[in-house]
Write a protein that holds these residues in place. Structure first.
Motif, short mmCIF file in Angstrom:
data_model
loop_
_atom_site.label_atom_id
_atom_site.label_comp_id
_atom_site.label_asym_id
_atom_site.label_seq_id
_atom_site.Cartn_x
_atom_site.Cartn_y
_atom_site.Cartn_z
N ALA A 80 9.75 9.43 14.99
CA ALA A 80 10.49 10.02 16.11
C ALA A 80 11.75 9.23 16.44
O ALA A 80 12.54 9.64 17.30
N GLY A 81 11.92 8.08 15.78
CA GLY A 81 13.10 7.25 16.03
C GLY A 81 13.03 6.44 17.29
O GLY A 81 14.06 5.98 17.79
N SER A 82 11.82 6.19 17.80
CA SER A 82 11.71 5.47 19.08
C SER A 82 10.58 4.44 19.06
O SER A 82 9.51 4.71 19.61
N PRO A 83 10.82 3.28 18.46
CA PRO A 83 12.01 2.90 17.71
C PRO A 83 11.74 2.97 16.22
O PRO A 83 10.59 3.00 15.80
N PRO A 84 12.82 2.96 15.40
CA PRO A 84 12.59 2.83 13.96
C PRO A 84 12.10 1.42 13.64
O PRO A 84 12.60 0.44 14.21
N ILE A 85 11.12 1.29 12.78
CA ILE A 85 10.55 -0.01 12.47
C ILE A 85 10.83 -0.34 11.00
O ILE A 85 11.18 0.53 10.21
N ALA A 86 10.65 -1.62 10.65
CA ALA A 86 10.86 -2.04 9.27
C ALA A 86 9.62 -1.79 8.42
O ALA A 86 9.72 -1.54 7.22
N GLY A 87 8.44 -1.89 9.03
CA GLY A 87 7.21 -1.69 8.27
C GLY A 87 6.00 -2.13 9.05
O GLY A 87 6.09 -2.53 10.22
N VAL A 88 4.84 -2.05 8.40
CA VAL A 88 3.56 -2.43 9.00
C VAL A 88 2.88 -3.43 8.07
O VAL A 88 2.81 -3.21 6.86
N LEU B 239 0.82 -1.21 0.00
CA LEU B 239 0.00 0.00 0.00
C LEU B 239 0.86 1.26 0.00
O LEU B 239 0.52 2.25 -0.64
N LEU B 240 1.96 1.22 0.73
CA LEU B 240 2.91 2.33 0.80
C LEU B 240 4.31 1.75 0.87
O LEU B 240 4.50 0.62 1.32
N GLY B 241 5.29 2.56 0.48
CA GLY B 241 6.68 2.12 0.63
C GLY B 241 7.45 2.24 -0.66
O GLY B 241 6.89 2.15 -1.76
N ASP B 242 8.78 2.45 -0.53
CA ASP B 242 9.65 2.53 -1.69
C ASP B 242 10.66 1.39 -1.65
O ASP B 242 10.63 0.54 -0.76
N ASP B 243 11.56 1.36 -2.65
CA ASP B 243 12.53 0.27 -2.74
C ASP B 243 13.42 0.20 -1.51
O ASP B 243 13.74 -0.90 -1.02
N ALA B 244 13.83 1.36 -1.01
CA ALA B 244 14.68 1.37 0.17
C ALA B 244 13.95 0.78 1.37
O ALA B 244 14.51 0.00 2.15
N GLY B 245 12.66 1.11 1.51
CA GLY B 245 11.88 0.55 2.60
C GLY B 245 11.71 -0.95 2.48
O GLY B 245 11.80 -1.68 3.47
N LEU B 246 11.49 -1.43 1.27
CA LEU B 246 11.30 -2.87 1.06
C LEU B 246 12.59 -3.66 1.29
O LEU B 246 12.55 -4.86 1.53
N SER B 247 13.72 -2.99 1.23
CA SER B 247 15.00 -3.68 1.48
C SER B 247 15.36 -3.76 2.95
O SER B 247 16.37 -4.35 3.31
N ARG B 248 14.55 -3.17 3.82
CA ARG B 248 14.85 -3.21 5.26
C ARG B 248 14.76 -4.65 5.78
O ARG B 248 13.97 -5.45 5.32
N ASP B 249 15.58 -4.92 6.79
CA ASP B 249 15.53 -6.23 7.47
C ASP B 249 14.44 -6.23 8.53
O ASP B 249 14.35 -5.28 9.32
N ALA B 250 13.65 -7.29 8.55
CA ALA B 250 12.63 -7.46 9.58
C ALA B 250 13.26 -8.21 10.75
O ALA B 250 13.35 -9.43 10.74
N MET B 251 13.71 -7.46 11.74
CA MET B 251 14.45 -8.05 12.86
C MET B 251 13.55 -8.73 13.87
O MET B 251 14.01 -9.51 14.70
N ASP B 252 12.25 -8.44 13.81
CA ASP B 252 11.32 -8.98 14.80
C ASP B 252 9.90 -8.77 14.26
O ASP B 252 9.69 -8.00 13.32
N PHE B 253 8.94 -9.48 14.83
CA PHE B 253 7.53 -9.27 14.50
C PHE B 253 6.78 -8.98 15.80
O PHE B 253 6.88 -9.74 16.77
#
Length: 694
Positions: A272-280, A219-233
């Protein structure tokens, strides 16, 4: 004779791709042409070959890389025996070996292969190819004693089958077990054994991998966002205050699509950087309304918001089985993998055991490898004033993951971390510091110092207090005061903004008349040094001589044997005029000041670099036809020539590298790519290694 290295395992799940990538890195540092052979393959295109091909710019035809598929191999072995299978696979290897100095052979997967006695197949194939073996053993979820037993069994298995085992690697070992396992293995095996800890960032799937696995709608997001690592769920069902307290850095928030409060709350926290997340990730086939999506896009630009039809429980079940994968589409994971390998493997020892002869040719990649290796050997701290610039942050991530140097980023800390979060970069490395010149306690100290240094120009403390808040001045003062070993800037600042503070604060070395610059021009088979192409518009004869002497010293520092050509539009005594006379006088000065240097001039470019031309125009010269340091008579000539060679000959231009300053400060082109920044920071770190007299 072709040298080959066979990377294999003993079972599935060993994370062997980290070792394959690391070994390829070591081979390409030494050898110009490295071929790849994968005897057995599940599917093509093969993920690891595509990674190696993209990263190391391999020209190899993919059709030559693969022996055969597993189904065909299993059928052939069943019908005609292992000997027939081995013979067929060796034929494929020999075709590759005819074309390459060294071949990296990627062993079988031990997963879904349907091959009886698979370890024996790998061992026999390694022997028939004359390949040395590096065996990788997976250690996930095992104690130290179990890891040690597995490694010893692997060693016995391959040596008993006649293999030349040059190293073993225990991979994915729990961090708490690494030291114990390594200690035991050093005492019980003579062959080198390296123990690599389990690295969560390598195991984490990317957001793009989640999209592909779940068939999610973006629904939202760019290539850089899609390349983020999902460190947790983190699964959302609680009220917002409780939910926010459970979020973790780099997590993917999984929540029903009708929970607008959790969606906006999570993205606001990320912003706000608290915390940065990979996505929703939204479940139950629910979509927020357009107003919510517009707000989400403004809150966290580029952050992925995904949607799936399934509910939270089946989605959780699918996510639980996801594991991160190295590939051409995951360059950040590749940097993490190489950093892990280089931290825990004695690369000098392993390179020696690989026993590959270093190529006489020096390719751009080999030069870049050497820079990182030398910088890493004695780490220094480099300050990067442009802390919120995307390319700087991406380069910082590479430098930190590879352990090249420690870094200080300048900028308002929340802004730096927010920008990093938007790019999916976590700034949690112990070698990284973020400093805000506006609020730093150092500002007063630096203001006092700068006012003293510039008192002769009428600079008061109050004016100095304002000046040192500028990131370029603040970073330069950090270098001057020993709080950083060097500075690199210029991605968004002008050359003047970068080097003016250095002229005012750091100043020129006692043995240098002026500050000048060089470019390392990495051609297909060698590295040349060009100077001055960036700083001095029209140097006189004395300044030109100084540029030549400095350029020769810079070349020698980076293992380019200096043979200096003082360039002009005529060679020897064939021409005259003020411009030629300037170069002739400069050449005489170089010979007078540095009689040990090989220098020739005036000389034309073709006579300097082409042996056939040199034989006609300047026979018997020790420089003509083989010059490595080319000194241009003025900035107009130098700048245009380096750009012409860069674009027309496909050369990699590394620089400009400033020389003549008391401490290293280097400027970037405002069009610099991430790799350009990485190279320049590595060069600056190497320059700084010489500042302590070591």
């Amino acid at each position: 004779m072709t040298r080959s290295v066979y990377v294999t395992g003993i079972g599935r799940g060993d994370g062997r791709q980290v070792v394959e990538l690391g070994v390829m890195e070591l081979l390409t540092r030494q050898v110009d042409r490295v071929g790849i052979y994968r005897p057995l393959v599940h599917d093509t295109p093969d993920r690891i070959f595509e990674l190696l091909r993209a990263r190391y710019r391999l020209p190899q035809d993919p059709a030559t890389v693969f022996g055969m598929g597993y189904e065909e191999a299993a059928a052939l072995q069943a019908e005609e025996g292992q000997g027939a299978l081995t013979a067929r696979l060796v034929e494929g290897y020999l075709r590759v070996a005819e074309e390459y100095e060294t071949v990296l052979i990627l062993g079988s997967d031990f997963a879904g292969t349907n091959l009886p006695a698979e370890l024996g197949v790998n061992a026999r194939l390694a022997n028939e190819c004359g390949a040395s073996v590096i065996a990788v053993i997976g250690g996930r979820d095992q104690g130290a004693d179990s890891v040690v037993a597995e490694v010893r069994n692997a060693h016995h298995a391959y040596t008993n089958l006649g293999c030349d085992v040059i190293a073993l690697v225990a991979n994915r070992v729990a961090a708490a077990q690494v030291e114990s396992a390594a200690g035991q293995l050093r005492r019980t095996l003579e062959v080198p054994v390296y123990v690599l800890p389990d690295e969560p960032a390598l195991s984490a799937p990317t957001v793009r991998q989640i999209v592909e696995t779940l068939g999610a709608e973006v629904l939202l997001g760019d290539d850089a966002g899609l390349s983020r690592d999902a460190m947790d769920f983190v699964f959302g069902g609680a009220m917002l205050p409780t939910f926010l307290s459970k979020m973790t850095p780099g997590c993917v928030v999984v929540t029903p699509g009708d929970r607008a409060d959790l969606i906006i709350g999570a993205l606001a926290a990320h912003s706000a950087g608290s915390p940065p997340i990979a996505g929703v990730l939204l479940t139950l086939d629910e979509r927020p309304g357009p107003d919510i999506l517009r707000l989400a896009a403004r809150l966290a630009p580029g952050t992925p918001v995904l949607a799936v039809a399934a509910g939270s429980f089946p989605t959780a079940a699918e996510l639980a089985g996801l594991d991160g994968k190295l590939g051409a589409g995951t360059p950040r994971k590749a940097e993490t993998a190489l950093g892990l390998f280089e931290t825990h493997v004695d690369t000098a020892e392993l390179t020696g055991r690989l026993s590959v002869a270093r190529s006489e040719r020096v390719t751009p990649m080999m030069f870049e490898h050497a820079l990182l290796e030398r910088a890493r050997a004695r780490k220094r701290r480099i300050v990067l004033p442009e802390g919120t610039e995307e390319r700087i942050l991406r380069a910082a991530e590479v430098l930190l993951r590879r352990g090249v140097c420690d870094l200080t980023l300048l900028g308002e800390e929340d802004a730096v971390r927010r920008k990093a979060g938007d790019l999916g970069i976590t700034l949690d490395d112990p070698g990284l510091a973020v400093v805000d010149p506006q609020t730093s306690p150092l500002r007063e100290r630096f203001a006092t110092l700068y006012a003293q240094l510039r008192a002769h120009k009428g600079v008061s403390y109050e004016l100095a207090y304002d000046v040192v808040a500028d990131v370029s001045y603040f970073g330069t003062l950090m270098v001057q005061e020993g709080l950083a070993d060097g500075m690199v800037s210029g991605a968004v600042h002008s050359t003047a903004a970068t080097i003016r503070p250095a002229f005012e604060i750091i100043k020129t070395r006692p043995d240098a008349a002026i500050v000048s610059s060089v470019f390392f021009m990495c051609l297909a088979d060698k590295v040349l040094v060009y100077g001055d192409c960036a700083v001095n518009p029209d140097p006189d004869a004395g300044q030109l001589a100084d540029i030549a002497i400095q350029a020769a010293a810079t070349a020698a520092r980076f293992d380019v044997h200096p043979r200096v050509a003082m360039l002009s539009y005529s060679t020897g005594t064939s021409g005259s005029g003020a411009d030629v006379d300037k170069v002739r006088t400069a050449t005489d000065l170089v010979r007078e000041l540095r009689p040990d240097l090989l220098v020739e001039g005036p000389i034309q470019y073709d006579a300097a670099v082409a042996p056939s031309v040199a034989a006609t125009k300047m026979p018997g010269s020790e420089v003509a036809g083989q010059a490595t340091v080319l000194v241009f008579p003025d900035l107009n000539t130098g700048n245009n020539t380096y750009k012409a060679v860069q674009r027309s000959a496909g050369a990699v231009a590394v620089g400009p590298v400033l020389q003549g300053l008391r401490k290293p400060v280097n400027d970037l082109s405002r069009g610099a790519l991430v790799q350009d920044i990485v190279n320049t920071v590595a060069i600056t770190a190497i320059q700084a290694q010489g500042e302590d007299g070591a």
